[in-house]
Motif scaffolding. Structure first.
Motif, mmCIF file in Angstrom:
data_model
loop_
_atom_site.group_PDB
_atom_site.id
_atom_site.type_symbol
_atom_site.label_atom_id
_atom_site.label_comp_id
_atom_site.label_asym_id
_atom_site.label_seq_id
_atom_site.Cartn_x
_atom_site.Cartn_y
_atom_site.Cartn_z
ATOM 1 N N LEU A 120 -13.531 -34.814 -27.901
ATOM 2 C CA LEU A 120 -13.567 -33.341 -28.138
ATOM 3 C C LEU A 120 -11.961 -33.512 -29.193
ATOM 4 O O LEU A 120 -12.389 -33.206 -30.333
ATOM 5 N N ILE A 121 -11.195 -34.220 -28.894
ATOM 6 C CA ILE A 121 -10.402 -34.277 -29.558
ATOM 7 C C ILE A 121 -10.444 -35.599 -31.058
ATOM 8 O O ILE A 121 -10.285 -35.047 -31.810
ATOM 9 N N VAL A 163 -13.679 -24.013 -21.918
ATOM 10 C CA VAL A 163 -12.888 -22.980 -23.155
ATOM 11 C C VAL A 163 -12.762 -23.879 -24.032
ATOM 12 O O VAL A 163 -12.517 -23.604 -24.763
ATOM 13 N N GLY A 164 -12.359 -25.728 -23.356
ATOM 14 C CA GLY A 164 -11.595 -26.080 -24.985
ATOM 15 C C GLY A 164 -13.196 -26.813 -25.387
ATOM 16 O O GLY A 164 -13.214 -26.556 -26.801
ATOM 17 N N PRO A 183 -4.015 -29.396 -31.081
ATOM 18 C CA PRO A 183 -3.025 -28.461 -30.195
ATOM 19 C C PRO A 183 -3.401 -27.733 -29.269
ATOM 20 O O PRO A 183 -3.341 -27.356 -28.163
ATOM 21 N N CYS A 184 -4.124 -26.964 -30.251
ATOM 22 C CA CYS A 184 -5.111 -25.876 -28.982
ATOM 23 C C CYS A 184 -6.174 -26.722 -27.705
ATOM 24 O O CYS A 184 -5.590 -26.399 -26.765
ATOM 25 N N LEU A 185 -6.729 -27.632 -28.448
ATOM 26 C CA LEU A 185 -7.522 -28.791 -27.227
ATOM 27 C C LEU A 185 -6.132 -29.257 -26.220
ATOM 28 O O LEU A 185 -6.687 -29.121 -24.891
ATOM 29 N N LEU A 186 -5.029 -29.692 -26.720
ATOM 30 C CA LEU A 186 -4.395 -29.754 -25.305
ATOM 31 C C LEU A 186 -3.650 -28.867 -24.712
ATOM 32 O O LEU A 186 -3.377 -29.115 -23.734
ATOM 33 N N VAL A 201 -2.326 -21.155 -21.743
ATOM 34 C CA VAL A 201 -1.131 -20.967 -23.229
ATOM 35 C C VAL A 201 -3.059 -22.071 -24.118
ATOM 36 O O VAL A 201 -2.149 -21.106 -25.461
ATOM 37 N N GLY A 202 -3.177 -22.794 -24.008
ATOM 38 C CA GLY A 202 -4.031 -23.329 -25.427
ATOM 39 C C GLY A 202 -5.606 -22.047 -25.704
ATOM 40 O O GLY A 202 -5.601 -22.062 -26.974
ATOM 41 N N LEU A 203 -5.640 -21.545 -25.335
ATOM 42 C CA LEU A 203 -6.443 -20.189 -25.111
ATOM 43 C C LEU A 203 -5.591 -19.229 -26.241
ATOM 44 O O LEU A 203 -6.422 -19.182 -27.257
#
Length: 150
Positions: free
Chosen positions: A25-26, A100-101, A120-123, A131-133
């Motif tokens: 994903l990243i 969610v990721g 950063p959202c994925l991490l 927090v990422g969501l």
């Protein structure tokens, strides 16, 4: 709580199993195999099967001093008094955070969002789910396709 070596081994395997999904994903969001392995839903299905197995283990071999209940703190804590209860809960987190990721990645692509803004959202979703969501929801407002659907 007594943790047997098998429980630690299972935890290690489950933790390692999600690393390739997050890495794809990243680092390879548009690779064909990312779509085939990750966005196909294969990972949540496999982890869901592990969840069922751990839950069965908790029900069959788990022993609790307190009665299990979802309406009291003590009852919920009783679920985690056996390693299979802990493994079940951990897989629950891993499955939903990964789901969610995956959604964030698909939604960001559909919106034309910069992948570097998404990382950063994925991490954070991987490490601290909500927090990422939340960060993703804040950032996606900039890439809204239609303000009514954002």
């Amino acid at each position: 709580m007594i943790v047997e070596p098998i429980h630690q081994t299972l935890l290690n395997l489950i933790n390692l199993s999600v690393m390739p999904a997050w890495a794809l994903l990243i680092f390879a969001p548009r690779w064909t195999w990312t779509d085939r392995l990750i966005h196909s839903g294969l990972y949540p299905v496999i982890l869901g099967l592990a969840y069922i197995g751990f839950m069965a283990g908790a029900l069959l071999w788990g022993t609790n001093s307190e009665p299990v209940s979802f309406s009291t703190v003590e009852g919920i804590a009783a679920i985690f008094t056996h390693p299979f209860g802990v493994l079940t809960a951990w897989v629950h987190y891993l499955v939903f955070d990964l789901f969610v990721g995956m959604w964030e990645a698909r939604d960001a692509r559909r919106r034309g969002m910069s992948h570097w803004a998404l990382v950063p959202c994925l991490l954070l979703t991987f490490m601290a789910g909500p927090v990422g969501l939340l960060l993703y929801f804040v950032l996606r407002r900039k890439w809204s396709i239609n303000p009514e659907t954002a």
